[in-house]
Design a protein around this motif. Structure first.
Motif, PDB file in Angstrom:
ATOM      1  N   GLY A   1      14.467   6.770  -2.470  1.00 45.86           N
ATOM      2  CA  GLY A   1      15.762   6.422  -1.891  1.00 45.86           C
ATOM      3  C   GLY A   1      16.401   7.594  -1.174  1.00 45.86           C
ATOM      4  O   GLY A   1      16.928   7.453  -0.059  1.00 45.86           O
ATOM      5  N   GLN A   2      16.345   8.759  -1.770  1.00 46.62           N
ATOM      6  CA  GLN A   2      16.904   9.945  -1.130  1.00 46.62           C
ATOM      7  C   GLN A   2      16.127  10.326   0.123  1.00 46.62           C
ATOM      8  O   GLN A   2      16.710  10.657   1.158  1.00 46.62           O
ATOM      9  CB  GLN A   2      16.911  11.113  -2.121  1.00 46.62           C
ATOM     10  CG  GLN A   2      17.933  10.968  -3.237  1.00 46.62           C
ATOM     11  CD  GLN A   2      17.883  12.143  -4.208  1.00 46.62           C
ATOM     12  OE1 GLN A   2      16.821  12.652  -4.540  1.00 46.62           O
ATOM     13  NE2 GLN A   2      19.054  12.574  -4.658  1.00 46.62           N
ATOM     14  N   LEU A   3      14.792  10.264   0.032  1.00 46.47           N
ATOM     15  CA  LEU A   3      13.976  10.621   1.191  1.00 46.47           C
ATOM     16  C   LEU A   3      14.183   9.663   2.352  1.00 46.47           C
ATOM     17  O   LEU A   3      14.165  10.069   3.521  1.00 46.47           O
ATOM     18  CB  LEU A   3      12.496  10.649   0.796  1.00 46.47           C
ATOM     19  CG  LEU A   3      12.034  11.866  -0.006  1.00 46.47           C
ATOM     20  CD1 LEU A   3      10.604  11.670  -0.492  1.00 46.47           C
ATOM     21  CD2 LEU A   3      12.136  13.130   0.837  1.00 46.47           C
ATOM     22  N   SER A   4      14.378   8.395   2.050  1.00 45.51           N
ATOM     23  CA  SER A   4      14.540   7.409   3.126  1.00 45.51           C
ATOM     24  C   SER A   4      15.822   7.649   3.920  1.00 45.51           C
ATOM     25  O   SER A   4      15.882   7.343   5.119  1.00 45.51           O
ATOM     26  CB  SER A   4      14.520   5.989   2.560  1.00 45.51           C
ATOM     27  OG  SER A   4      15.637   5.767   1.713  1.00 45.51           O
TER      28      SER A   4
ATOM     29  N   GLY B   1       3.647  10.342  -7.682  1.00 47.05           N
ATOM     30  CA  GLY B   1       4.621  10.773  -8.673  1.00 47.05           C
ATOM     31  C   GLY B   1       6.065  10.635  -8.272  1.00 47.05           C
ATOM     32  O   GLY B   1       6.955  11.139  -8.969  1.00 47.05           O
ATOM     33  N   LEU B   2       6.338   9.942  -7.170  1.00 46.16           N
ATOM     34  CA  LEU B   2       7.710   9.782  -6.689  1.00 46.16           C
ATOM     35  C   LEU B   2       8.392   8.611  -7.395  1.00 46.16           C
ATOM     36  O   LEU B   2       7.790   7.549  -7.575  1.00 46.16           O
ATOM     37  CB  LEU B   2       7.723   9.554  -5.178  1.00 46.16           C
ATOM     38  CG  LEU B   2       7.279  10.762  -4.345  1.00 46.16           C
ATOM     39  CD1 LEU B   2       6.954  10.334  -2.928  1.00 46.16           C
ATOM     40  CD2 LEU B   2       8.347  11.842  -4.334  1.00 46.16           C
ATOM     41  N   SER B   3       9.638   8.815  -7.767  1.00 44.06           N
ATOM     42  CA  SER B   3      10.417   7.772  -8.427  1.00 44.06           C
ATOM     43  C   SER B   3      11.220   6.992  -7.393  1.00 44.06           C
ATOM     44  O   SER B   3      11.270   7.350  -6.214  1.00 44.06           O
ATOM     45  CB  SER B   3      11.381   8.391  -9.440  1.00 44.06           C
ATOM     46  OG  SER B   3      12.371   9.172  -8.765  1.00 44.06           O
ATOM     47  N   SER B   4      11.872   5.921  -7.836  1.00 42.02           N
ATOM     48  CA  SER B   4      12.725   5.135  -6.935  1.00 42.02           C
ATOM     49  C   SER B   4      13.848   5.993  -6.373  1.00 42.02           C
ATOM     50  O   SER B   4      14.188   5.875  -5.183  1.00 42.02           O
ATOM     51  CB  SER B   4      13.309   3.935  -7.687  1.00 42.02           C
ATOM     52  OG  SER B   4      12.283   3.059  -8.102  1.00 42.02           O
TER      53      SER B   4
ATOM     54  N   ARG C   1       0.842  -1.201   0.000  1.00 43.95           N
ATOM     55  CA  ARG C   1       0.000   0.000   0.000  1.00 43.95           C
ATOM     56  C   ARG C   1       0.872   1.244   0.000  1.00 43.95           C
ATOM     57  O   ARG C   1       0.560   2.245  -0.674  1.00 43.95           O
ATOM     58  CB  ARG C   1      -0.915  -0.004   1.230  1.00 43.95           C
ATOM     59  CG  ARG C   1      -2.088  -0.922   1.114  1.00 43.95           C
ATOM     60  CD  ARG C   1      -3.127  -0.404   0.133  1.00 43.95           C
ATOM     61  NE  ARG C   1      -3.756   0.814   0.599  1.00 43.95           N
ATOM     62  CZ  ARG C   1      -3.659   1.988   0.016  1.00 43.95           C
ATOM     63  NH1 ARG C   1      -2.960   2.116  -1.103  1.00 43.95           N
ATOM     64  NH2 ARG C   1      -4.258   3.055   0.497  1.00 43.95           N
ATOM     65  N   ALA C   2       1.976   1.197   0.753  1.00 40.91           N
ATOM     66  CA  ALA C   2       2.873   2.348   0.805  1.00 40.91           C
ATOM     67  C   ALA C   2       3.484   2.619  -0.562  1.00 40.91           C
ATOM     68  O   ALA C   2       3.556   3.768  -1.021  1.00 40.91           O
ATOM     69  CB  ALA C   2       3.962   2.112   1.847  1.00 40.91           C
ATOM     70  N   LYS C   3       3.927   1.565  -1.247  1.00 40.86           N
ATOM     71  CA  LYS C   3       4.510   1.732  -2.579  1.00 40.86           C
ATOM     72  C   LYS C   3       3.484   2.291  -3.555  1.00 40.86           C
ATOM     73  O   LYS C   3       3.807   3.149  -4.394  1.00 40.86           O
ATOM     74  CB  LYS C   3       5.036   0.390  -3.081  1.00 40.86           C
ATOM     75  CG  LYS C   3       6.272  -0.117  -2.347  1.00 40.86           C
ATOM     76  CD  LYS C   3       6.703  -1.476  -2.902  1.00 40.86           C
ATOM     77  CE  LYS C   3       7.927  -2.002  -2.156  1.00 40.86           C
ATOM     78  NZ  LYS C   3       8.357  -3.324  -2.669  1.00 40.86           N
TER      79      LYS C   3
ATOM     80  N   ALA D   1       7.738   3.096   5.796  1.00 40.67           N
ATOM     81  CA  ALA D   1       7.266   1.699   5.743  1.00 40.67           C
ATOM     82  C   ALA D   1       8.103   0.848   4.789  1.00 40.67           C
ATOM     83  O   ALA D   1       8.293  -0.352   5.035  1.00 40.67           O
ATOM     84  CB  ALA D   1       5.796   1.665   5.320  1.00 40.67           C
ATOM     85  N   ILE D   2       8.590   1.445   3.699  1.00 41.42           N
ATOM     86  CA  ILE D   2       9.301   0.628   2.710  1.00 41.42           C
ATOM     87  C   ILE D   2      10.820   0.800   2.793  1.00 41.42           C
ATOM     88  O   ILE D   2      11.560   0.063   2.133  1.00 41.42           O
ATOM     89  CB  ILE D   2       8.824   0.919   1.283  1.00 41.42           C
ATOM     90  CG1 ILE D   2       9.207   2.341   0.858  1.00 41.42           C
ATOM     91  CG2 ILE D   2       7.334   0.721   1.175  1.00 41.42           C
ATOM     92  CD1 ILE D   2       8.897   2.624  -0.578  1.00 41.42           C
ATOM     93  N   GLY D   3      11.280   1.771   3.559  1.00 43.29           N
ATOM     94  CA  GLY D   3      12.716   1.930   3.745  1.00 43.29           C
ATOM     95  C   GLY D   3      13.491   2.197   2.476  1.00 43.29           C
ATOM     96  O   GLY D   3      14.642   1.804   2.338  1.00 43.29           O
ATOM     97  N   GLY D   4      12.865   2.857   1.511  1.00 42.32           N
ATOM     98  CA  GLY D   4      13.574   3.263   0.303  1.00 42.32           C
ATOM     99  C   GLY D   4      13.504   2.256  -0.826  1.00 42.32           C
ATOM    100  O   GLY D   4      14.044   2.498  -1.910  1.00 42.32           O
ATOM    101  N   ASP D   5      12.855   1.103  -0.613  1.00 39.92           N
ATOM    102  CA  ASP D   5      12.810   0.063  -1.644  1.00 39.92           C
ATOM    103  C   ASP D   5      11.509   0.179  -2.429  1.00 39.92           C
ATOM    104  O   ASP D   5      10.542  -0.537  -2.192  1.00 39.92           O
ATOM    105  CB  ASP D   5      12.899  -1.319  -0.992  1.00 39.92           C
ATOM    106  CG  ASP D   5      12.919  -2.446  -2.022  1.00 39.92           C
ATOM    107  OD1 ASP D   5      13.225  -2.149  -3.192  1.00 39.92           O
ATOM    108  OD2 ASP D   5      12.615  -3.597  -1.653  1.00 39.92           O
ATOM    109  N   LEU D   6      11.472   1.115  -3.401  1.00 41.09           N
ATOM    110  CA  LEU D   6      10.266   1.305  -4.219  1.00 41.09           C
ATOM    111  C   LEU D   6      10.263   0.300  -5.381  1.00 41.09           C
ATOM    112  O   LEU D   6       9.236  -0.048  -5.889  1.00 41.09           O
ATOM    113  CB  LEU D   6      10.198   2.733  -4.728  1.00 41.09           C
ATOM    114  CG  LEU D   6       8.922   3.121  -5.484  1.00 41.09           C
ATOM    115  CD1 LEU D   6       7.681   2.930  -4.578  1.00 41.09           C
ATOM    116  CD2 LEU D   6       8.986   4.558  -5.959  1.00 41.09           C
TER     117      LEU D   6
END
Length: 498
Positions: A413-416, A406-409, A397-399, A493-498
């Protein structure tokens, strides 16, 4: 449930609200009915008066009834103040004691002067009569100028004497919402599959701007209900004598412009969907549409019969940012604590409830619409809030939310790297500020940039903030910009792994 039992429940002083709450638990709380043994003949277990009494005593049911009652008095904060004052009189002096309008106006004015001017006794009486019709109050027999609570049960559902006094003292009451086109949105009807009421992603003011600018860019992401933009425009233009013509990314814009230019009658709005296209194509299309719509502007009142031409271009936020044009620009936005007051018949009547709604949903349209639907369908607000919070802890759900926003991988990754330094509680307290310097430090701590390359890390941080702003995922607080609560929780929730 037999009709005789429904009648007995409705006579308990709680009426339809109790019937609805008891039925909700009896029918949907399977665990309760499973405690019952099945009849020997194998038929369904009957619902008895004893079942109703047991369910009506459950804390869950009492809370649900109280919340339903609150929806009634929260329709308007003047109802709320009057109900609380009269309930307090009942608790202090016993059931059957109430107020005459003149005395009640004095007490209400002490609590909320703006809501109850001292010269408004006639208006106050109108409110009291409305509350009688709503089933909250009664006029006492023998002296119908005295208004009292309808039932001791209603008083008990509102709260204890200290709770009511604290509510009157601590609550920031609101005057009724006045229509404001800057925040008001139209209903687009109910989704056939989910039964959720959908709202236009554009406000009435933004829709008016589209007709003012002639050619307008509408940068929007799926999370902001991009798929409903056309519907919102269609509903608005129906009242302006306009026909909306849809043009997709694979259609030839030149053919549509040529056909529209040749028309001698009938005004049209060209709705051009250029999502997923690059800046160069968007620039060319915008320039062509500007020339087309300008050419139809009437010069005098006598030429008003000339067909009017308008264009709205749905596009991606980052792409729109690269276009240099005189075209108008309207950006769909998330709901806010203030703007959600414009929601028709919202069950979130108080400022505290609206703040909780936005904290849980982030103001994202689909989540706000879902919360509204669930509460209106009978679920308690806190249960709905807990469910929505829990959903965003599920990686899938988070992904999904992050992609719709509109956020990319790379963005995630940067936000995490920055979000790992903050808890959900710190974010709620406004501590998790997304300043360029903080992002720069997080990038270097995560070894995305070497310590000697601080300038590049700062440029990347500023670029990310600008991108996030275009996507509409930043909130402005007294301390600075922060990620909206849902996006923050999704990143965690996903720790940067989109």
């Amino acid at each position: 449930m037999p009709s005789s039992i429904c009648w007995r429940v409705s006579r308990c002083g709680r009426g339809k609200k109790l019937v609805a709450a008891v039925l909700l638990v009896l029918v949907f709380e399977v665990a309760y009915m499973q405690q019952r043994s099945m009849p020997a003949e194998g038929r369904h277990a009957p619902i008895t008066w004893e079942d109703v009494q047991q369910v009506a005593g459950m804390e869950e049911v009492r809370g649900l009834i109280a919340e339903r009652l609150r929806y009634t008095i929260n329709l308007e904060d003047r109802y709320r103040v009057l109900a609380l004052l009269i309930a307090l009189r009942s608790l202090e002096q016993g059931h059957g004691h109430g107020y005459r309008p003149a005395e009640l106006l004095e007490r209400a004015h002490e609590r909320w002067a703006d809501g109850f001017p001292l010269n408004s006794e006639r208006q106050l009486t109108i409110y009291l009569e409305e509350m009688v019709n709503l089933g909250l109050l009664i006029r006492l027999p023998g002296d119908e100028r005295i208004y009292a609570m309808r039932s001791p049960n209603v008083v008990n559902m509102l709260g204890t004497q200290p709770e009511l006094e604290n509510e009157l003292r601590d609550t920031q009451f609101d005057l009724p919402y006045d229509y404001n086109p800057i925040v008001a949105r139209r209903s687009l009807g109910t989704d056939r599959r989910t039964r959720v009421q959908r709202m236009s992603p554009l406000t009435d003011g933004q829709l008016n701007d589209i007709l003012t600018h002639r050619t307008t860019l509408v940068p929007c992401t799926p999370a902001l209900s991009a798929d409903l933009v056309e519907r919102g425009i269609q509903l608005h233009t129906d009242g302006h004598g306009l026909t909306v013509v849809r043009i997709g990314p694979d259609d030839d814009l030149t053919d549509f412009i040529t056909a529209n230019s040749r028309r001698k009658s009938g005004s049209r709005l060209l709705f051009v969907d250029l999502r997923g296209q690059d800046t160069a194509r968007l620039q060319v299309a915008t320039d062509r549409l500007l020339d087309h719509t300008r050419g139809a502007q009437p010069r005098t009142d006598s030429s008003s019969s000339v067909p009017r031409r308008y264009a709205a271009v749905l596009c991606d936020p980052d792409t729109a940012a690269g276009v240099v044009s005189a075209a108008g620009l309207v950006r769909p936005e998330r709901w806010t604590v203030d703007s959600v007051r414009a929601w028709p018949e919202s069950p979130f009547g108080s400022p505290r409830e609206r703040r909780s709604l936005i904290e849980v949903t982030g103001g994202w349209p689909m989540l706000v619409e879902l919360a509204m639907h669930k509460v209106r369908s009978g679920m308690r607000q806190q249960v709905v809030f807990d469910e929505l919070r829990a959903e965003m802890t599920v990686p899938e759900r988070a992904k999904a939310h992050l992609k719709l926003a509109g956020l990319s991988s790379d963005d995630v990754g940067q936000l995490s790297t920055w979000a790992q330094f903050y808890t959900d509680e710190e974010h709620s307290a406004g501590v998790a500020v997304t300043a360029a310097g903080d992002l720069q430090a997080a990038f270097q701590e995560a070894r995305l940039y070497e310590e000697s390359d601080a300038e590049s890390a700062l440029i990347a941080a500023e670029g990310l903030l600008n991108h996030l702003d275009l996507l509409g995922v930043l909130d402005v607080t007294d301390r600075g910009q922060i990620l909206d609560p849902v996006t923050f929780r999704a990143v965690k929730a996903i720790g940067g792994d989109l």
